[in-house]
Design a protein around this motif. Structure first.
Motif, PDB file in Angstrom:
ATOM      1  N   GLY A  10      81.800  25.802  15.141  1.00 48.19           N
ATOM      2  CA  GLY A  10      81.052  27.038  15.405  1.00 48.19           C
ATOM      3  C   GLY A  10      80.783  27.244  16.880  1.00 48.19           C
ATOM      4  N   ILE A  11      79.527  27.579  17.213  1.00 49.14           N
ATOM      5  CA  ILE A  11      79.215  27.880  18.613  1.00 49.14           C
ATOM      6  C   ILE A  11      79.265  26.641  19.509  1.00 49.14           C
ATOM      7  N   GLY A  12      79.363  25.458  18.916  1.00 46.01           N
ATOM      8  CA  GLY A  12      79.565  24.251  19.728  1.00 46.01           C
ATOM      9  C   GLY A  12      80.787  24.422  20.631  1.00 46.01           C
ATOM     10  N   LEU A  64      78.170  14.340  25.208  1.00 44.84           N
ATOM     11  CA  LEU A  64      77.680  15.710  25.127  1.00 44.84           C
ATOM     12  C   LEU A  64      78.187  16.256  23.805  1.00 44.84           C
ATOM     13  N   PHE A  65      77.251  16.607  22.925  1.00 52.26           N
ATOM     14  CA  PHE A  65      77.610  16.962  21.552  1.00 52.26           C
ATOM     15  C   PHE A  65      77.184  18.406  21.278  1.00 52.26           C
ATOM     16  N   GLY A  66      78.076  19.216  20.689  1.00 48.57           N
ATOM     17  CA  GLY A  66      77.717  20.600  20.349  1.00 48.57           C
ATOM     18  C   GLY A  66      76.943  20.647  19.057  1.00 48.57           C
ATOM     19  N   CYS A  68      77.774  20.379  14.414  1.00 45.08           N
ATOM     20  CA  CYS A  68      78.765  20.308  13.350  1.00 45.08           C
ATOM     21  C   CYS A  68      78.247  20.988  12.098  1.00 45.08           C
ATOM     22  N   ASP A  69      79.131  21.687  11.406  1.00 46.55           N
ATOM     23  CA  ASP A  69      78.776  22.293  10.121  1.00 46.55           C
ATOM     24  C   ASP A  69      78.555  21.212   9.085  1.00 46.55           C
ATOM     25  N   SER A  70      77.452  21.301   8.340  1.00 48.20           N
ATOM     26  CA  SER A  70      77.251  20.418   7.189  1.00 48.20           C
ATOM     27  C   SER A  70      76.826  21.270   6.011  1.00 48.20           C
ATOM     28  N   PRO A  71      77.624  21.292   4.955  1.00 50.16           N
ATOM     29  CA  PRO A  71      77.244  22.114   3.800  1.00 50.16           C
ATOM     30  C   PRO A  71      75.969  21.589   3.150  1.00 50.16           C
ATOM     31  N   PRO A  81      77.973  14.203  10.756  1.00 50.41           N
ATOM     32  CA  PRO A  81      78.487  13.312  11.804  1.00 50.41           C
ATOM     33  C   PRO A  81      77.430  12.922  12.838  1.00 50.41           C
ATOM     34  N   ILE A  82      76.536  13.842  13.178  1.00 48.62           N
ATOM     35  CA  ILE A  82      75.589  13.503  14.239  1.00 48.62           C
ATOM     36  C   ILE A  82      74.598  12.436  13.768  1.00 48.62           C
ATOM     37  N   VAL A  83      74.201  12.512  12.502  1.00 52.89           N
ATOM     38  CA  VAL A  83      73.269  11.503  11.977  1.00 52.89           C
ATOM     39  C   VAL A  83      73.939  10.120  12.034  1.00 52.89           C
ATOM     40  N   GLY A 240      63.143  30.256  21.267  1.00 50.43           N
ATOM     41  CA  GLY A 240      64.138  30.338  20.197  1.00 50.43           C
ATOM     42  C   GLY A 240      65.062  29.137  20.212  1.00 50.43           C
ATOM     43  N   LEU A 241      65.793  28.974  19.115  1.00 48.00           N
ATOM     44  CA  LEU A 241      66.673  27.809  18.982  1.00 48.00           C
ATOM     45  C   LEU A 241      67.766  27.774  20.051  1.00 48.00           C
ATOM     46  N   GLY A 242      68.172  28.924  20.512  1.00 47.18           N
ATOM     47  CA  GLY A 242      69.218  28.972  21.538  1.00 47.18           C
ATOM     48  C   GLY A 242      68.785  28.400  22.878  1.00 47.18           C
ATOM     49  N   VAL A 259      69.119  21.402  19.917  1.00 49.53           N
ATOM     50  CA  VAL A 259      68.448  21.351  18.610  1.00 49.53           C
ATOM     51  C   VAL A 259      69.192  22.225  17.595  1.00 49.53           C
ATOM     52  N   HIS A 260      69.801  23.300  18.077  1.00 55.11           N
ATOM     53  CA  HIS A 260      70.417  24.256  17.139  1.00 55.11           C
ATOM     54  C   HIS A 260      71.677  23.714  16.485  1.00 55.11           C
ATOM     55  N   GLY A 261      72.138  24.446  15.455  1.00 57.02           N
ATOM     56  CA  GLY A 261      73.360  24.072  14.757  1.00 57.02           C
ATOM     57  C   GLY A 261      74.534  24.924  15.202  1.00 57.02           C
ATOM     58  N   THR A 262      75.435  25.203  14.264  1.00 59.14           N
ATOM     59  CA  THR A 262      76.690  25.876  14.595  1.00 59.14           C
ATOM     60  C   THR A 262      76.587  27.394  14.581  1.00 59.14           C
ATOM     61  N   ALA A 263      75.429  27.917  14.161  1.00 61.12           N
ATOM     62  CA  ALA A 263      75.159  29.368  14.150  1.00 61.12           C
ATOM     63  C   ALA A 263      76.322  30.185  13.583  1.00 61.12           C
ATOM     64  N   PRO A 264      76.655  29.977  12.308  1.00 59.63           N
ATOM     65  CA  PRO A 264      77.817  30.689  11.742  1.00 59.63           C
ATOM     66  C   PRO A 264      77.689  32.211  11.841  1.00 59.63           C
ATOM     67  N   ASP A 265      76.452  32.716  11.894  1.00 60.03           N
ATOM     68  CA  ASP A 265      76.285  34.182  11.933  1.00 60.03           C
ATOM     69  C   ASP A 265      76.748  34.800  13.251  1.00 60.03           C
ATOM     70  N   VAL A 271      78.677  35.315  22.103  1.00 58.08           N
ATOM     71  CA  VAL A 271      77.332  35.744  22.521  1.00 58.08           C
ATOM     72  C   VAL A 271      76.287  34.636  22.369  1.00 58.08           C
ATOM     73  N   ALA A 272      76.730  33.429  21.986  1.00 61.66           N
ATOM     74  CA  ALA A 272      75.752  32.344  21.818  1.00 61.66           C
ATOM     75  C   ALA A 272      75.096  32.016  23.150  1.00 61.66           C
ATOM     76  N   ASN A 273      73.850  31.674  23.088  1.00 57.41           N
ATOM     77  CA  ASN A 273      73.123  31.327  24.312  1.00 57.41           C
ATOM     78  C   ASN A 273      73.417  29.866  24.678  1.00 57.41           C
ATOM     79  N   PRO A 274      73.930  29.598  25.862  1.00 58.94           N
ATOM     80  CA  PRO A 274      74.267  28.224  26.243  1.00 58.94           C
ATOM     81  C   PRO A 274      73.087  27.449  26.839  1.00 58.94           C
TER      82      PRO A 274
HETATM   83  P1  NAI Z   1      71.453  27.180  13.380  1.00 59.21           P
HETATM   84  O1  NAI Z   1      70.666  26.514  14.420  1.00 59.21           O
HETATM   85  O2  NAI Z   1      72.920  27.036  13.447  1.00 59.21           O
HETATM   86  O3  NAI Z   1      71.111  28.752  13.380  1.00 59.21           O
HETATM   87  C1  NAI Z   1      69.813  29.275  13.089  1.00 59.21           C
HETATM   88  C2  NAI Z   1      69.650  30.656  13.741  1.00 59.21           C
HETATM   89  O4  NAI Z   1      69.509  30.506  15.161  1.00 59.21           O
HETATM   90  C3  NAI Z   1      70.843  31.571  13.511  1.00 59.21           C
HETATM   91  O5  NAI Z   1      70.394  32.880  13.352  1.00 59.21           O
HETATM   92  C4  NAI Z   1      71.623  31.433  14.802  1.00 59.21           C
HETATM   93  O6  NAI Z   1      72.393  32.574  15.115  1.00 59.21           O
HETATM   94  C5  NAI Z   1      70.528  31.207  15.845  1.00 59.21           C
HETATM   95  N1  NAI Z   1      71.012  30.399  16.946  1.00 59.21           N
HETATM   96  C6  NAI Z   1      71.189  29.055  16.947  1.00 59.21           C
HETATM   97  N2  NAI Z   1      71.668  28.642  18.119  1.00 59.21           N
HETATM   98  C7  NAI Z   1      71.821  29.740  18.887  1.00 59.21           C
HETATM   99  C8  NAI Z   1      72.293  29.972  20.208  1.00 59.21           C
HETATM  100  N3  NAI Z   1      72.710  28.953  21.006  1.00 59.21           N
HETATM  101  N4  NAI Z   1      72.321  31.236  20.664  1.00 59.21           N
HETATM  102  C9  NAI Z   1      71.889  32.236  19.887  1.00 59.21           C
HETATM  103  N5  NAI Z   1      71.435  32.100  18.636  1.00 59.21           N
HETATM  104  C10 NAI Z   1      71.398  30.859  18.144  1.00 59.21           C
HETATM  105  O7  NAI Z   1      70.924  26.629  11.974  1.00 59.21           O
HETATM  106  P2  NAI Z   1      71.502  26.867  10.488  1.00 59.21           P
HETATM  107  O8  NAI Z   1      71.971  28.264  10.344  1.00 59.21           O
HETATM  108  O9  NAI Z   1      70.448  26.365   9.601  1.00 59.21           O
HETATM  109  O10 NAI Z   1      72.723  25.882  10.354  1.00 59.21           O
HETATM  110  C11 NAI Z   1      74.102  26.273  10.514  1.00 59.21           C
HETATM  111  C12 NAI Z   1      74.972  25.038  10.406  1.00 59.21           C
HETATM  112  O11 NAI Z   1      74.700  24.152  11.503  1.00 59.21           O
HETATM  113  C13 NAI Z   1      74.772  24.217   9.133  1.00 59.21           C
HETATM  114  O12 NAI Z   1      76.035  23.809   8.675  1.00 59.21           O
HETATM  115  C14 NAI Z   1      73.958  23.022   9.586  1.00 59.21           C
HETATM  116  O13 NAI Z   1      74.182  21.888   8.805  1.00 59.21           O
HETATM  117  C15 NAI Z   1      74.482  22.837  10.996  1.00 59.21           C
HETATM  118  N6  NAI Z   1      73.545  22.123  11.898  1.00 59.21           N
HETATM  119  C16 NAI Z   1      74.090  21.155  12.679  1.00 59.21           C
HETATM  120  C17 NAI Z   1      73.322  20.481  13.586  1.00 59.21           C
HETATM  121  C18 NAI Z   1      73.995  19.450  14.418  1.00 59.21           C
HETATM  122  O14 NAI Z   1      75.177  19.183  14.241  1.00 59.21           O
HETATM  123  N7  NAI Z   1      73.293  18.817  15.343  1.00 59.21           N
HETATM  124  C19 NAI Z   1      71.890  20.773  13.759  1.00 59.21           C
HETATM  125  C20 NAI Z   1      71.405  21.848  12.912  1.00 59.21           C
HETATM  126  C21 NAI Z   1      72.228  22.488  12.003  1.00 59.21           C
END
Ligand code: NAI
Ligand code: MG
Length: 335
Positions: A10-12, A64-66, A68-71, A81-83, A240-242, A259-265, A271-274
């Motif tokens: 994802g955004i990683g 440096l880790f972005g 990972c998607d985890s269902p 993977p990160i855990v 915010g998480l970004g 702290v954030h995940g892959t932000a699939p949306d 447009v992800a915030n770095p």
């Molecule tokens: P998420 O953090 O990916 O997204 C939550 C919300 O915050 C979304 O609306 C997203 O668009 C927004 N957001 C997150 N980071 C952003 C950024 N850099 N810029 C702008 N907006 C940002 O959490 P969500 O949706 O619960 O999880 C999505 C996937 O990510 C899941 O598969 C989950 O398992 C995985 N995940 C992985 C992590 C890791 O590998 N360290 C940590 C957290 C979630």
């Protein structure tokens, strides 16, 4: 200086290159290797965290880790993977600071660090389903050794950053054998740091105060799951998480990881915030490579870029520019 880069899913893929660009600008002789992990890697190779990735990360000691998607349901052969990587590299502490940043969604006066134990608790993933398929159990592991280690990290951080108070967060009233042990050991360690005030909150009360008056917190010392949840809550006040950075820290290893995940949306839209990953990289520079001046430079550049309102993410209500454009702004402010 050597760095192992894992972009993940994802955004990683979009934000990690920004942090790398920033690091290369301030550390010109940085040597970089790339490794794979995540859902995409799992689909290609059948393994979300290949052994070569763990070996490379352990060898380089700085990652440096972005993300990972985890269902959110069981997939045979897949686990986060990160855990696993945190455990494999013995990064016993996860430092998650929230400081005021100049964006409209941030709260004035907030300046806290969640110090999260990173190797045990429910995150050991020891889960079972009973034969009838209708009863699940999970083991919550708390040990004196890991608790002492994380408590020392929290109090040492308080000393090194000139902080005044460590708040121990637990649920010892309901879980005396596990959280009760965590609480007891943390207070034992606290006695070795007479100049730092220590107090305690039950985790539900801590959540209440994190919403109502987050500026009351200084250092929050807690176990793995509570730290995960409370740091996401704190991230909301940081803008915010970004924007929320984190560093997994071991005795001589570190994994910088937002702290954030892959932000699939928003993935794939550019447009992800770095900010979160760039600030995570700055934490690596500060705490692992011990170059506080360089870390200060990165943080100042991010702060100034944000102040110009040049941020991108929807959750921040920015002016709609791209990840790339924001990276240009940050890099232009590095001096
Ligand atoms: P998420 O953090 O990916 O997204 C939550 C919300 O915050 C979304 O609306 C997203 O668009 C927004 N957001 C997150 N980071 C952003 C950024 N850099 N810029 C702008 N907006 C940002 O959490 P969500 O949706 O619960 O999880 C999505 C996937 O990510 C899941 O598969 C989950 O398992 C995985 N995940 C992985 C992590 C890791 O590998 N360290 C940590 C957290 C979630
Ligand atoms: Mg989380």
């Amino acid at each position: 200086m050597e760095l192992c880069v894992i972009k993940g899913d994802g955004i990683g893929q979009e934000v990690v290159p920004v942090a790398l660009r920033v690091l290369r600008q301030v550390i010109p002789d940085l040597s970089v290797t790339y490794a794979d992990a995540g859902w995409d890697t799992f689909e290609r190779t059948g393994n979300a965290l290949p052994a070569e990735t763990v070996q490379q990360a352990a060898h380089v000691k700085a990652v440096l880790f972005g993300a990972c998607d985890s269902p959110p349901y069981e997939v045979a052969g897949y686990s986060s993977p990160i855990v696993k990587l945190r455990r494999a590299m013995q990064t016993h502490a996860n430092l998650r600071p929230t400081r005021f940043l100049p964006v409209p969604t941030a709260r004035e006066g907030i300046d806290l660090v969640v110090v999260r134990e990173n190797t045990e608790d429910l995150y050991i993933g020891d889960e079972h389903t009973a034969g009838d398929g209708n009863t699940g159990t999970a083991t919550k592991l708390i040990t004196r050794k890991a608790t002492e280690r994380i408590a020392h990290t929290a109090f040492q951080l308080a000393l090194s950053e000139g902080r005044k108070r460590v708040t121990i967060v637990h649920k010892g009233n309901v879980l005396p054998q596990t959280d009760g042990l965590f609480r007891r050991v943390c207070f034992e360690v606290a006695r070795e740091y007479p100049d730092i005030e220590s107090d305690e909150l039950l985790v539900d009360t801590a959540a209440y105060w994190m919403v109502k008056d987050p500026a009351r917190f200084d250092i929050v010392l807690t176990s793995n799951l509570y730290g995960d949840i409370l740091s996401d809550m704190a991230a909301a006040w940081g803008g915010g998480l970004g924007l929320a950075p984190a560093l997994n820290l071991g005795s001589d290893v570190a994994i910088a990881e937002p702290v954030h995940g892959t932000a699939p949306d928003i993935a794939g839209k550019g447009v992800a915030n770095p900010t979160a990953v760039v600030l995570s990289a700055a934490m690596l520079v500060r705490h692992h490579w011990k170059q506080p001046d360089v870390a200060d430079r990165i943080e100042r550049a991010v702060y100034e870029a944000l102040r110009e309102g040049d941020y991108t993410a929807d959750i921040l209500g920015g002016n709609g520019k791209s990840t790339e454009a924001f990276a240009d702004t940050i890099c232009g402010k590095l001096n």
